[in-house]
Design an enzyme around this catalytic site. Structure first.
Site, mmCIF file in Angstrom:
data_model
loop_
_atom_site.group_PDB
_atom_site.id
_atom_site.type_symbol
_atom_site.label_atom_id
_atom_site.label_comp_id
_atom_site.label_asym_id
_atom_site.label_seq_id
_atom_site.Cartn_x
_atom_site.Cartn_y
_atom_site.Cartn_z
ATOM 1 N N GLN A 28 0.816 -1.211 0.000
ATOM 2 C CA GLN A 28 0.000 0.000 0.000
ATOM 3 C C GLN A 28 0.854 1.267 0.000
ATOM 4 O O GLN A 28 2.048 1.229 0.282
ATOM 5 C CB GLN A 28 -0.909 0.012 1.235
ATOM 6 C CG GLN A 28 -0.149 -0.178 2.538
ATOM 7 C CD GLN A 28 -0.935 -0.931 3.593
ATOM 8 O OE1 GLN A 28 -2.147 -1.070 3.484
ATOM 9 N NE2 GLN A 28 -0.255 -1.420 4.617
ATOM 10 N N ASP B 244 0.706 -12.133 6.922
ATOM 11 C CA ASP B 244 -0.720 -11.950 6.662
ATOM 12 C C ASP B 244 -1.496 -12.601 7.817
ATOM 13 O O ASP B 244 -1.315 -13.795 8.087
ATOM 14 C CB ASP B 244 -1.060 -12.624 5.325
ATOM 15 C CG ASP B 244 -2.515 -12.416 4.927
ATOM 16 O OD1 ASP B 244 -3.336 -12.048 5.784
ATOM 17 O OD2 ASP B 244 -2.812 -12.628 3.740
ATOM 18 N N ASP C 292 -7.569 -5.365 14.321
ATOM 19 C CA ASP C 292 -7.418 -3.906 14.149
ATOM 20 C C ASP C 292 -6.967 -3.683 12.698
ATOM 21 O O ASP C 292 -5.838 -3.318 12.421
ATOM 22 C CB ASP C 292 -6.350 -3.434 15.152
ATOM 23 C CG ASP C 292 -6.155 -1.932 15.131
ATOM 24 O OD1 ASP C 292 -6.854 -1.240 14.386
ATOM 25 O OD2 ASP C 292 -5.272 -1.462 15.879
ATOM 26 N N SER C 293 -7.897 -3.927 11.790
ATOM 27 C CA SER C 293 -7.531 -4.024 10.375
ATOM 28 C C SER C 293 -7.899 -2.777 9.596
ATOM 29 O O SER C 293 -8.639 -1.920 10.073
ATOM 30 C CB SER C 293 -8.285 -5.206 9.773
ATOM 31 O OG SER C 293 -9.663 -4.925 9.789
HETATM 32 N N1 SAM Z 1 -7.533 2.065 13.083
HETATM 33 C C1 SAM Z 1 -7.439 1.758 11.728
HETATM 34 C C2 SAM Z 1 -8.675 1.871 10.924
HETATM 35 O O1 SAM Z 1 -9.666 1.218 11.232
HETATM 36 O O2 SAM Z 1 -8.661 2.644 9.966
HETATM 37 C C3 SAM Z 1 -6.684 0.518 11.446
HETATM 38 C C4 SAM Z 1 -5.284 0.826 11.752
HETATM 39 S S1 SAM Z 1 -3.994 -0.220 11.424
HETATM 40 C C5 SAM Z 1 -2.923 0.941 10.697
HETATM 41 C C6 SAM Z 1 -4.454 -1.331 10.151
HETATM 42 C C7 SAM Z 1 -3.298 -2.210 9.722
HETATM 43 O O3 SAM Z 1 -3.771 -3.458 9.238
HETATM 44 C C8 SAM Z 1 -2.434 -1.628 8.604
HETATM 45 O O4 SAM Z 1 -1.177 -1.279 9.098
HETATM 46 C C9 SAM Z 1 -2.338 -2.751 7.562
HETATM 47 O O5 SAM Z 1 -1.061 -2.891 6.989
HETATM 48 C C10 SAM Z 1 -2.731 -3.949 8.414
HETATM 49 N N2 SAM Z 1 -3.268 -5.068 7.618
HETATM 50 C C11 SAM Z 1 -4.086 -5.014 6.553
HETATM 51 N N3 SAM Z 1 -4.327 -6.247 6.091
HETATM 52 C C12 SAM Z 1 -3.663 -7.117 6.892
HETATM 53 C C13 SAM Z 1 -3.528 -8.521 6.920
HETATM 54 N N4 SAM Z 1 -4.134 -9.287 6.015
HETATM 55 N N5 SAM Z 1 -2.767 -9.074 7.896
HETATM 56 C C14 SAM Z 1 -2.144 -8.299 8.822
HETATM 57 N N6 SAM Z 1 -2.239 -6.950 8.836
HETATM 58 C C15 SAM Z 1 -2.981 -6.356 7.891
#
Ligand code: SAM
Length: 289
Positions: A31, A137, A155-156
């Site tokens: 991203q 992942d 927290d995705s």
């Molecule tokens: N508070 C935030 C929101 O709801 O907008 C979420 C914050 S946090 C930064 C979300 C994180 O999830 C990102 O850093 C992203 O890289 C991670 N992420 C997305 N898909 C993922 C996956 N399949 N496995 C692990 N982490 C993931």
């Protein structure tokens, strides 16, 4: 010249924040990552142009995603956080001395690196010895976990791009399996307000209801997320999020919070009628006694 960050909340609605400076812009394998500084919200992180957190309102999201399940089970010792590479959820969890170990599974190492450098308010805790960070992942990580955690916090990002797999039935089923018998899963559950978000919220709810015997939804007001009205999912094997809570015990911990309190916890599960209806639409019919 004025610099503004603008996010499309729908095709017809935008949120714009006046920016003082762009502190970072980069692209990972997963991203685009940007950090801005602003007068109104302080520093903020966006991924692919979507708001993740601002220094001003992140406490609301991180307190609500953490203290609600921790109040239901203050004895949680092993916790899995999926996503959350900004560190805000881990920061709140680390305030509980009873927690022995946290696994943080973040797909994108660059998010963690950038947050460590530019967002110490949330990422300052990421070197804690009780924490292990796995750059993987989350969907794949939970496939190999069994009876391992008291609490899973999802927290995705939203259900597209790398976050898509974290809203699937397979993922929720594996989270169920990864939890102990009295385990809890909490997830960011999208918003009920705009049509597209509401559709994603209902789809996630249906899949969680199909995977967990107890599944409720609670709400918070988060000014920088679309519509400001945000939901969290609470799913568990046997603990009800309001009826099975020892409020006195959580208050005795003496944690100082800015948004969360135990009255608000109970109230957050009282949802507006239109949201209850959306949830009922995807829940199975209650069985008559
Ligand atoms: N508070 C935030 C929101 O709801 O907008 C979420 C914050 S946090 C930064 C979300 C994180 O999830 C990102 O850093 C992203 O890289 C991670 N992420 C997305 N898909 C993922 C996956 N399949 N496995 C692990 N982490 C993931």
């Amino acid at each position: 010249m004025e610099l503004w960050f603008t996010e499309n909340h729908t095709k017809n609605v935008k949120l714009s924040i006046k920016v003082d400076r762009q502190l970072y812009s980069g692209k990972s394998e997963f991203q685009r990552i940007d950090i801005f500084d602003s007068r109104e919200f302080g520093r903020f992180l966006t991924l692919d142009g979507y708001m993740m957190l601002t220094e001003k309102d992140e406490f609301i999201y991180h307190e609500m995603i953490t203290h609600v399940p921790m109040c239901v089970n203050p004895d949680a010792r092993r916790v899995l956080v999926i996503g959350g590479g900004d560190g805000g959820t881990v920061r709140e969890l680390l305030r509980y001395p009873a927690i022995e170990h946290i696994d943080l599974v973040e797909i994108d190492e660059l998010v963690v690196e950038v947050c460590r450098k530019y967002l110490p308010q949330t990422a300052g805790c990421l070197g804690d010895p009780r924490l292990t960070i796995h750059y993987e992942d989350g969907l794949k990580f939970v496939r190999h976990c069994e009876d391992a955690y008291d609490l899973i916090i999802v927290d995705s990002t939203d259900p597209f791009g790398p976050g898509e797999g974290l809203f699937t039935k397979e993922f929720y089923g594996n989270c169920y399996k990864a939890l102990h018998d009295d385990g809890i899963m909490v997830n960011q559950h999208e918003s009920p307000f705009y049509t597209q978000d509401a559709y994603a919220m209902q789809r996630a709810h249906k899949r969680i209801v199909d995977s967990f015997p107890i599944s409720r939804v609670y709400q918070a007001h988060i000014p920088t997320y679309p519509s400001g009205h945000w939901l969290f999912g609470f799913a568990s094997k046997n603990r009800h999020p309001v009826k099975d809570v020892n409020w006195v015990r959580w208050n005795a911990l003496g944690l100082n919070t800015r948004y969360y309190n135990t009255q608000l916890h109970a109230g957050a599960f009282a949802l507006p009628n239109y949201v209850e209806e959306m949830l009922r639409d995807v829940e199975p019919e209650p069985i008559e006694p």
